[in-house]
Design a protein around this motif. Sequence first.
Motif, short mmCIF file in Angstrom:
data_model
loop_
_atom_site.label_atom_id
_atom_site.label_comp_id
_atom_site.label_asym_id
_atom_site.label_seq_id
_atom_site.Cartn_x
_atom_site.Cartn_y
_atom_site.Cartn_z
N LEU A 26 0.95 -1.10 -0.27
CA LEU A 26 0.01 0.11 -0.04
C LEU A 26 1.03 0.77 -0.16
O LEU A 26 0.55 2.00 -0.69
CB LEU A 26 -0.68 -0.14 0.75
CG LEU A 26 -1.98 -1.18 1.29
CD1 LEU A 26 -2.84 -0.91 2.65
CD2 LEU A 26 -2.47 -0.87 -0.03
N ARG A 27 1.63 1.09 0.76
CA ARG A 27 3.27 2.75 0.57
C ARG A 27 3.00 2.56 -0.57
O ARG A 27 3.23 3.92 -0.84
CB ARG A 27 3.96 1.77 1.54
CG ARG A 27 5.04 3.27 2.12
CD ARG A 27 6.43 3.01 2.86
NE ARG A 27 4.99 3.20 4.24
CZ ARG A 27 6.19 2.21 5.36
NH1 ARG A 27 7.11 2.71 5.43
NH2 ARG A 27 5.46 2.40 6.24
N LEU A 28 3.98 1.45 -1.67
CA LEU A 28 4.37 1.65 -3.11
C LEU A 28 3.48 2.50 -3.41
O LEU A 28 3.46 3.36 -4.41
CB LEU A 28 4.70 0.24 -3.24
CG LEU A 28 5.69 0.15 -4.30
CD1 LEU A 28 6.41 1.00 -4.75
CD2 LEU A 28 6.18 -0.80 -4.67
N LEU A 29 2.34 1.89 -3.61
CA LEU A 29 1.10 2.13 -4.85
C LEU A 29 0.92 3.83 -4.33
O LEU A 29 0.62 4.29 -5.28
CB LEU A 29 -0.28 1.64 -4.21
CG LEU A 29 -1.70 2.00 -5.18
CD1 LEU A 29 -1.14 1.62 -6.72
CD2 LEU A 29 -2.42 0.94 -5.02
N PHE A 30 0.63 4.10 -3.30
CA PHE A 30 0.94 5.24 -2.32
C PHE A 30 1.36 6.72 -2.89
O PHE A 30 1.88 6.98 -3.86
CB PHE A 30 0.52 5.77 -1.77
CG PHE A 30 0.90 7.10 -1.04
CD1 PHE A 30 -1.11 7.80 -0.73
CD2 PHE A 30 1.65 7.69 -0.16
CE1 PHE A 30 -0.77 9.01 -0.17
CE2 PHE A 30 1.48 9.43 1.02
CZ PHE A 30 0.23 9.85 0.61
#
Length: 228
Positions: free
Chosen positions: A3-7
């Motif tokens: 989720l952090r990478l997608l953000f």
Amino acid sequence: MFLRLLFVLLTALNIAVGAWLLLGQPYARGGTPSDPGVAELRLLSELPEPGPAAAAATAAAPAPAPAPTAVTSSPNLSYSCLALGPFATPQDLRNARQALSAQVMRMRSRQEQASQTSGWWVYLPAAGSRAQALAVARQLAARNIDDYFVVSSGDQPNTISLGLFKDPANARKRRDEVTAAGFPARMNERSESVPEYWLDLVVADGGNFDWRSHVRTSGIGSHSTGCF
């Protein structure tokens, strides 16, 4: 972790799109596509349509008048041709040419031969022979008539000349004296061919041309002549 990478990816994509919208669109910063002072090119479809008042004014405007054409005309001048003369010498003719050169349109000089009286001859007609002419001469001497001579050559041989006179009155007096003495005296006018000099002129409005105020030679006249 996912989720952090997608953000992070979504955030970078938004930044890229915003930068493209801000920097990549033409004229986005309010600039002009041309140099200062140069009018912007616009399509006809982009121009606003004129209002009714402007259309009516354009339709009512008169067409420009054609440029005037210059018309030139020369005044109708009348010309006259005069002959001045006769001049007795070529120098008199040259003086007249010089005096009139600035007053006339054209001029020409010409020379003619004229018959001029040289005197009056008083004579006795030719005798049949030289001996007869000498016999008549002795008769004249016997009557106290002198100043004569017998012509021995030329076109009138054996003629007795009694004198050549400039004045016709003197010639008539001599003829009458010899006739009264019983001799058939005659009187004949003698002439010779002499040159005459003329100056032909072409002048404007010749009826008012006062050539006498310029030519001082005495005995000169004028008459109309053919133009040249």
